[in-house]
Design an enzyme around this catalytic site. Structure first.
Site, PDB file in Angstrom:
ATOM      1  N   LYS A 199     -40.675 -35.282  41.743  1.00 46.15           N
ATOM      2  CA  LYS A 199     -40.269 -36.054  42.934  1.00 46.15           C
ATOM      3  C   LYS A 199     -40.094 -37.525  42.521  1.00 46.15           C
ATOM      4  O   LYS A 199     -40.841 -38.046  41.684  1.00 46.15           O
ATOM      5  CB  LYS A 199     -41.369 -35.888  43.987  1.00 46.15           C
ATOM      6  CG  LYS A 199     -41.182 -36.672  45.253  1.00 46.15           C
ATOM      7  CD  LYS A 199     -40.442 -35.916  46.323  1.00 46.15           C
ATOM      8  CE  LYS A 199     -40.227 -36.803  47.553  1.00 46.15           C
ATOM      9  NZ  LYS A 199     -39.073 -36.384  48.360  1.00 46.15           N
ATOM     10  N   ASN A 213     -32.467 -42.180  40.186  1.00 47.61           N
ATOM     11  CA  ASN A 213     -32.064 -41.763  41.529  1.00 47.61           C
ATOM     12  C   ASN A 213     -31.161 -42.828  42.143  1.00 47.61           C
ATOM     13  O   ASN A 213     -31.630 -43.821  42.683  1.00 47.61           O
ATOM     14  CB  ASN A 213     -33.322 -41.514  42.379  1.00 47.61           C
ATOM     15  CG  ASN A 213     -32.978 -40.996  43.766  1.00 47.61           C
ATOM     16  OD1 ASN A 213     -31.893 -41.236  44.272  1.00 47.61           O
ATOM     17  ND2 ASN A 213     -33.920 -40.306  44.394  1.00 47.61           N
ATOM     18  N   CYS A 254     -30.395 -41.016  46.903  1.00 46.16           N
ATOM     19  CA  CYS A 254     -31.095 -40.655  48.147  1.00 46.16           C
ATOM     20  C   CYS A 254     -30.350 -41.351  49.297  1.00 46.16           C
ATOM     21  O   CYS A 254     -30.189 -42.569  49.283  1.00 46.16           O
ATOM     22  CB  CYS A 254     -32.539 -41.133  48.030  1.00 46.16           C
ATOM     23  SG  CYS A 254     -33.537 -40.637  49.414  1.00 46.16           S
ATOM     24  N   LYS A 307     -28.515 -39.518  38.696  1.00 49.62           N
ATOM     25  CA  LYS A 307     -28.260 -38.542  39.770  1.00 49.62           C
ATOM     26  C   LYS A 307     -27.393 -39.179  40.844  1.00 49.62           C
ATOM     27  O   LYS A 307     -27.766 -40.190  41.435  1.00 49.62           O
ATOM     28  CB  LYS A 307     -29.582 -38.041  40.357  1.00 49.62           C
ATOM     29  CG  LYS A 307     -29.357 -36.983  41.448  1.00 49.62           C
ATOM     30  CD  LYS A 307     -30.648 -36.293  41.773  1.00 49.62           C
ATOM     31  CE  LYS A 307     -30.507 -35.348  42.939  1.00 49.62           C
ATOM     32  NZ  LYS A 307     -31.763 -34.701  43.269  1.00 49.62           N
ATOM     33  N   THR A 349     -28.042 -34.999  48.367  1.00 48.04           N
ATOM     34  CA  THR A 349     -27.673 -34.453  49.677  1.00 48.04           C
ATOM     35  C   THR A 349     -26.504 -35.202  50.332  1.00 48.04           C
ATOM     36  O   THR A 349     -26.227 -36.355  50.013  1.00 48.04           O
ATOM     37  CB  THR A 349     -28.891 -34.510  50.607  1.00 48.04           C
ATOM     38  OG1 THR A 349     -29.447 -35.827  50.517  1.00 48.04           O
ATOM     39  CG2 THR A 349     -29.934 -33.492  50.203  1.00 48.04           C
TER      40      THR A 349
HETATM   41  C1  LIG Z   1     -36.973 -32.258  51.443  1.00 48.11           C
HETATM   42  C2  LIG Z   1     -36.137 -32.801  50.319  1.00 48.11           C
HETATM   43  C3  LIG Z   1     -36.603 -33.890  49.571  1.00 48.11           C
HETATM   44  C4  LIG Z   1     -35.843 -34.404  48.519  1.00 48.11           C
HETATM   45  N1  LIG Z   1     -36.317 -35.447  47.786  1.00 48.11           N
HETATM   46  C5  LIG Z   1     -35.620 -35.922  46.720  1.00 48.11           C
HETATM   47  C6  LIG Z   1     -36.146 -36.943  45.892  1.00 48.11           C
HETATM   48  O1  LIG Z   1     -37.251 -37.440  46.078  1.00 48.11           O
HETATM   49  N2  LIG Z   1     -35.363 -37.365  44.851  1.00 48.11           N
HETATM   50  C7  LIG Z   1     -34.137 -36.834  44.580  1.00 48.11           C
HETATM   51  O2  LIG Z   1     -33.470 -37.235  43.617  1.00 48.11           O
HETATM   52  N3  LIG Z   1     -33.625 -35.835  45.351  1.00 48.11           N
HETATM   53  C8  LIG Z   1     -34.342 -35.380  46.398  1.00 48.11           C
HETATM   54  N4  LIG Z   1     -33.821 -34.343  47.151  1.00 48.11           N
HETATM   55  C9  LIG Z   1     -32.479 -33.798  46.852  1.00 48.11           C
HETATM   56  C10 LIG Z   1     -32.537 -32.518  46.004  1.00 48.11           C
HETATM   57  O3  LIG Z   1     -33.128 -32.731  44.749  1.00 48.11           O
HETATM   58  C11 LIG Z   1     -31.108 -31.928  45.793  1.00 48.11           C
HETATM   59  O4  LIG Z   1     -30.319 -32.877  45.106  1.00 48.11           O
HETATM   60  C12 LIG Z   1     -30.397 -31.553  47.080  1.00 48.11           C
HETATM   61  O5  LIG Z   1     -31.296 -31.116  48.069  1.00 48.11           O
HETATM   62  C13 LIG Z   1     -29.338 -30.478  46.888  1.00 48.11           C
HETATM   63  O6  LIG Z   1     -29.867 -29.334  46.237  1.00 48.11           O
HETATM   64  P1  LIG Z   1     -30.486 -28.045  47.007  1.00 48.11           P
HETATM   65  O7  LIG Z   1     -29.435 -27.511  47.932  1.00 48.11           O
HETATM   66  O8  LIG Z   1     -30.878 -27.106  45.917  1.00 48.11           O
HETATM   67  O9  LIG Z   1     -31.666 -28.555  47.768  1.00 48.11           O
HETATM   68  C14 LIG Z   1     -34.583 -33.818  48.208  1.00 48.11           C
HETATM   69  C15 LIG Z   1     -34.117 -32.711  48.952  1.00 48.11           C
HETATM   70  C16 LIG Z   1     -34.890 -32.202  49.988  1.00 48.11           C
HETATM   71  C17 LIG Z   1     -34.365 -31.010  50.755  1.00 48.11           C
END
Ligand SMILES: Cc1cc2nc3c(=O)[nH]c(=O)nc-3n(C[C@H](O)[C@H](O)[C@H](O)COP(=O)(O)O)c2cc1C
Length: 366
Positions: free
Chosen positions: A44, A135, A138, A176, A204
């Site tokens: 994370k 990162n 976000c 990222k 996202t």
């Molecule tokens: C609840 C949640 C928390 C996330 N926290 C982070 C984070 O702290 N750092 C980060 O780079 N991406 C974070 N992401 C993004 C995910 O790593 C990923 O890039 C994104 O959700 C798309 O992939 P997925 O469909 O497999 O979730 C988070 C996603 C979710 C759903």
């Protein structure tokens, strides 16, 4: 079968990584995922001052299929890690001590300040982590402090910040990227100019998961109000696949891609690999199905490789990229195949002859 792959000098036992988020939110869960068989983990995202990171409840929302109820889309308004950096440094050390052969990637994020980025880089690097993921992506909350996608939307900032980290780092750097931008190649190329050797995509997509028709409140609702959040899960996969393919076709050959977005099984993961991802990351999938899903991921990839006579994971990477073209070229290819009539048989003025749903089905390939 050997599913290992070497990426930027790191040997991953298999290409499946936990994506940054709840699946890698502390040492205990990361250790569990290594035990379960994951090839690596992106922890994370951490920053220098966890006291500035205050989460809300509820912070997730789901989009379900109207027929089966299955979750197809997921919104979160979660921030980066709210755990103190000192705790994280201890845990990074502990994980690397207990699992020296497993790949641990630290995701870092800071304000637009050279000293802060370099201080965080040095501290985290000293713990022995294998690589960094910066990162730049976000899309909510942190943006109010000009962090995350506020940087990722500006190629010049991506380049500058990556160069700050490169200056003091001696391990591989991945950046990222945010999908909330017209052309994901531009900030990615900028990060590469700054020293990144890998690009992770996608984070996202900005979203509003729905509106409660009883209360008239958009969701997820916190004390009656909300903010747009980040969309993930199956529904984002086609967008992520498109962006990954654009990156694979547009970045220098030696830049690795870690594909992310809506991966829930081996089939989805293989799609990302065929379009140029040498590793893939899963976040929401693991939140919904648990770390044990690694068994199917590995078995499915093995079966695919046997069926299609691939001898190594490396051979799979980018295998489908050669099949992208231009619309004009597709028309010419149809002409060459003497199938021009097929195109004429469904010209727009014929749509009235049949029910629109039938016509739609007729023109669909899968
Ligand atoms: C609840 C949640 C928390 C996330 N926290 C982070 C984070 O702290 N750092 C980060 O780079 N991406 C974070 N992401 C993004 C995910 O790593 C990923 O890039 C994104 O959700 C798309 O992939 P997925 O469909 O497999 O979730 C988070 C996603 C979710 C759903």
């Amino acid at each position: 079968m050997d599913l290992s792959i070497v990426v930027n000098g790191m040997t991953f036992p298999n290409p499946f990584l936990l994506g940054s988020g709840p699946p890698g939110t502390n040492a205990r869960v990361i250790a569990k995922s290594y035990d379960a068989g994951w090839g690596g983990a992106v922890a994370k995202t951490v920053s220098l001052e966890s006291a500035k990171v205050v989460n809300v409840v509820p912070r997730y929302g789901k989009l379900r299929s109207k027929t089966s109820g299955e979750v197809i889309g997921f919104e979160n308004i979660e921030l980066i890690s709210d755990r103190p950096i000192d705790v994280w440094l201890d845990e990074f050390r502990q994980i690397k001590k207990e699992y020296p052969k497993h790949i641990l990637i630290a995701s870092i994020m800071e304000e637009f300040d050279k000293n802060r980025w370099q201080e965080l880089t040095r501290m985290v690097q000293d713990t022995g982590v294998d690589a960094f993921e910066l990162n730049f992506s976000c899309p909510h909350g942190m943006t109010e402090r000009k962090m995350g996608s506020e940087m990722g939307e500006h190629p010049d900032l991506c380049e500058e910040v990556t160069a700050w980290v490169t200056e003091v780092s001696n391990i591989p750097i991945w950046a990222k990227m945010t999908p909330n931008i017209t052309n994901i190649k531009e900030p990615s190329l900028a990060a590469v100019r700054g020293g990144a050797v890998g690009i992770s995509a996608i984070n996202t997509i900005l979203s509003v998961i729905g509106v409660d028709l009883n209360t008239l409140r958009p969701m997820p609702t916190v004390e009656g109000h909300t903010v747009p959040g980040g969309y993930s899960s199956q529904a984002v996969r086609p967008i992520a696949l498109r962006m990954v393919s654009q990156l694979a076709l547009g970045l220098p050959q030696d830049v690795s891609i870690s594909g992310i977005g809506g991966i829930e099984c081996s089939h989805d993961a293989i799609e990302f690999m065929l379009l140029g991802s040498s590793t893939v990351q899963l976040c929401t999938g693991v939140m919904l199905h648990g770390v044990k899903m690694i068994d199917e991921l590995k078995e499915g990839l093995e079966k695919f490789m046997v069926d299609k006579s691939f001898n190594s994971v490396q051979e799979v990477i980018g295998k489908s990229l050669g099949y992208f073209s231009t619309h004009m070229d597709l028309v010419q290819k149809m002409k060459a195949a003497k199938r021009t009539k097929a195109g004429e048989a469904s010209r727009d003025n014929e749509w009235a002859q049949k029910d629109i749903t039938e016509k739609t089905a007729e023109l669909t390939s899968n």
